[in-house]
Design a protein around this motif. Structure first.
Motif, short mmCIF file in Angstrom:
data_model
loop_
_atom_site.label_atom_id
_atom_site.label_comp_id
_atom_site.label_asym_id
_atom_site.label_seq_id
_atom_site.Cartn_x
_atom_site.Cartn_y
_atom_site.Cartn_z
N CYS A 139 0.84 -1.20 0.00
CA CYS A 139 0.00 0.00 0.00
C CYS A 139 0.87 1.25 0.00
O CYS A 139 2.03 1.23 0.38
N GLY A 140 0.29 2.36 -0.46
CA GLY A 140 1.11 3.56 -0.60
C GLY A 140 0.57 4.71 0.19
O GLY A 140 -0.55 4.61 0.65
N CYS A 187 -3.06 3.34 5.57
CA CYS A 187 -3.20 2.14 4.76
C CYS A 187 -1.93 1.29 4.77
O CYS A 187 -2.01 0.07 5.02
N PRO A 188 -0.72 1.84 4.55
CA PRO A 188 0.47 1.01 4.69
C PRO A 188 0.64 0.42 6.08
O PRO A 188 1.08 -0.72 6.22
N ALA A 189 0.30 1.19 7.11
CA ALA A 189 0.38 0.64 8.47
C ALA A 189 -0.51 -0.58 8.60
O ALA A 189 -0.08 -1.64 9.08
N GLY A 190 -1.76 -0.47 8.15
CA GLY A 190 -2.67 -1.59 8.24
C GLY A 190 -2.21 -2.78 7.43
O GLY A 190 -2.27 -3.93 7.88
N MET A 191 -1.75 -2.53 6.22
CA MET A 191 -1.43 -3.62 5.29
C MET A 191 -0.13 -4.31 5.65
O MET A 191 0.13 -5.45 5.22
N ASN A 192 0.71 -3.65 6.46
CA ASN A 192 1.97 -4.25 6.91
C ASN A 192 1.95 -4.59 8.39
O ASN A 192 2.99 -4.90 8.98
N ASP A 199 -6.98 -0.28 -4.60
CA ASP A 199 -6.90 0.25 -3.24
C ASP A 199 -7.92 1.34 -2.93
O ASP A 199 -7.60 2.35 -2.31
N ILE A 200 -9.15 1.13 -3.30
CA ILE A 200 -10.17 2.12 -2.92
C ILE A 200 -10.56 1.86 -1.47
O ILE A 200 -11.28 0.90 -1.16
N VAL A 201 -10.05 2.68 -0.55
CA VAL A 201 -10.27 2.50 0.88
C VAL A 201 -10.82 3.81 1.43
O VAL A 201 -10.06 4.72 1.77
#
Length: 520
Positions: A181-182, A210-215, A449-451
């Motif tokens: 995620c970016g 989003c990167p925090a969540g995805m990692n 990545d529509i979040v």
């Protein structure tokens, strides 16, 4: 690291490639900064040992991830200076001697700052960003720079998060063919792999949380203005903020206490970062604070899929078991926010990137960047497009009355979206999934990545915090907590309590791929 990136000093590297050194007596995956400081105070650990271990882990692990662009050749000297302060009893603060990675859109005078683009890959900036100055003044060890989605994912209509021409593609440590995620991809992936104790990301809308969540790590998007924008490559001064990322809420909070700028240093375009009420020390979550009596609104977002929805159901049950009241909510005005945000960002990007480029050597404005990309094939090796650049160049100026009305409506509706939801249900925070399970990385397809959960707080300038919620198969999903304006400390305290109840973090296994049940 990229092929051309400087490598750590030989003394910092393990003897064999692929070896991930560990620190005797310390679990780097779970240790907190206060625990490290206690060890340094007792003399059982030095910053030099800690820094050397992290440099070695970068050498051993990062070739699989491409999360770290370069390490600072002075890192061990910085650590030695911190050790001397510890011996004298002259510690500068909670991050003294703690290794920190910076997203490579944060200016550093000692290393290049590229925003992932070859256009800025020459000479370093002339000065540190304000937040870097604050880290240095607090004794933090600037360990290096992390990869990012080039230009913070504001170049192409269908970008691939975590890719830049400078650093290549950052991989998700949990499953290597999945996306991180970016655009703070490198910062989040590096933390998941325990390549530093804390990191700095930046966000315009979703690029920390989003990167925090995805990692599977923690990321805070602070209230707008709490962290100075000066010296950070911009998208929009109306929404941009740097923020802290870590493997736990405590370290996230302590990092915020260092980089926040309540004294009001100058913003780009002459504005000041005003002090934010309610954000004085201490930032660290109160250990005794729990969830009993807290009211949390759950915004389910079923569009992210049945696995995520099932995880949210289980999360709500665990929060209720801990004494919280959880009610389902749907914040209003989301369609209108989605319609207005992107056109406003186009106008703001043209204004703000031109102002930033005037401080750097290389292309002097957005038009120059567009021509640079056309003439450098390496900028097009993953995706060719620069549609957002071209649209921003043609966008109305920020003096245009229609633009000004749109931004005013955005600010009003985004704040009302949160404030009205909090008030109607007497909530302490709104909770929502921070991300779907990571999709496969595919340059030809781009992101999936529509979040929408990040947008209300991003546009309103309110704080939001992603904490690990659990997994869909092997892939992490974060819980995004959003609070009202200037409620950063209360949000961190609530996030610490949620983190203790969910206990959802686990170390990555660097799987090459995963089964079809988790494929998105």
């Amino acid at each position: 690291m990229s092929a051309s990136a400087p490598t750590p000093p030989a003394s910092a590297a393990p003897s064999r490639p692929g070896v991930a050194p560990r620190l005797p007596g310390v679990d780097l995956d779970t240790v907190t900064t206060p625990e490290l400081q206690a060890r340094m105070a007792s003399g059982s650990l030095t910053s030099a040992e800690l820094t050397r271990t992290y440099l070695g882990r970068i050498r051993g692990i990062d070739p699989r991830l491409h999360a770290v662009l370069r390490t600072d050749p002075t890192a061990l000297h910085q650590a030695a200076a911190s050790d001397a302060r510890h011996r004298r009893g002259a510690v500068l603060g909670p991050l003294d001697g703690i290794p920190v990675l910076l997203k490579d859109n944060v200016d550093t005078r000692s290393m290049p700052t590229t925003a992932g683009s070859l256009a800025l890959a020459g000479s370093p900036p002339d000065a540190d960003a304000v937040l870097v100055t604050r880290l240095r003044e607090a004794g933090a060890v600037i360990l290096g720079k992390t990869n990012l989605s080039e230009w913070a994912n504001f170049r192409a209509a269908k970008p691939t998060s975590g890719w830049s021409a400078v650093g290549g593609q950052t991989n998700n440590p949990y499953v290597l063919d999945r996306n991180p995620c970016g655009s703070s991809a490198g910062s989040a992936a590096a933390l998941a792999a325990s390549l530093a104790q804390v990191a700095i990301g930046t966000e315009t809308d979703g690029s920390i949380v989003c990167p925090a969540g995805m990692n599977g790590v923690v990321g805070l998007k602070p209230s707008l203005g709490l962290v100075s924008q000066s010296g950070v490559v911009p998208i929009s001064a109306e929404q941009d903020t740097a923020g802290p990322m870590a493997r736990n809420v405590t370290d996230t909070a302590l990092t915020l206490s260092v980089i926040s700028d309540p004294g009001g240093r100058t913003h780009p375009r002459g504005r000041t970062a005003n002090g934010v009420p309610g954000t004085g020390a201490p930032y660290a979550p109160t250990p005794s604070a729990g969830l009993r009596g807290k009211r949390i609104g759950l915004w389910r977002l079923p569009s992210l899929g049945p696995e995520v929805d099932a995880l949210m159901t289980g999360t709500a049950r665990r929060l209720r078991d801990a004494g919280a009241e959880v009610v389902e909510v749907t914040p209003p005005y989301q369609d209108r926010l989605a319609a207005l945000e992107f056109p406003a960002l186009l106008s703001e990007f043209h204004r703000d990137i031109d102002a930033y480029l005037a401080t750097r050597r290389g292309p002097r404005n957005l038009a120059g960047l567009i021509e640079f990309n056309r003439s450098h094939p390496a900028e097009r090796t993953c995706f060719a497009g620069q549609e957002l650049f071209e649209q921003a160049l043609a966008a109305p100026p920020t003096s245009d009355p229609e633009y000004r009305a749109a931004r005013a409506e955005l600010r009003d509706l985004s704040r009302r979206s949160i404030d009205e939801t909090l008030a109607a249900h007497r909530l302490d925070a709104i909770a929502a999934p921070a991300n779907p399970p990571a999709w496969t990385t595919d340059c030809a397809r781009g992101d999936n990545d529509i979040v929408p959960s990040s947008t209300p707080a991003a546009v309103a300038g309110y704080p939001s915090l992603s904490v690990p919620a659990g997994f869909v198969g092997e892939l992490p999903v974060g819980l995004l907590l959003t609070a009202g304006g200037h409620q950063d400390v209360r949000l961190l305290s609530l996030g610490g309590a949620v983190e203790r109840e969910l206990r959802a973090w686990r170390a990555p296994r660097y799987l090459p791929t995963t089964g079809p049940a988790a494929r998105h």
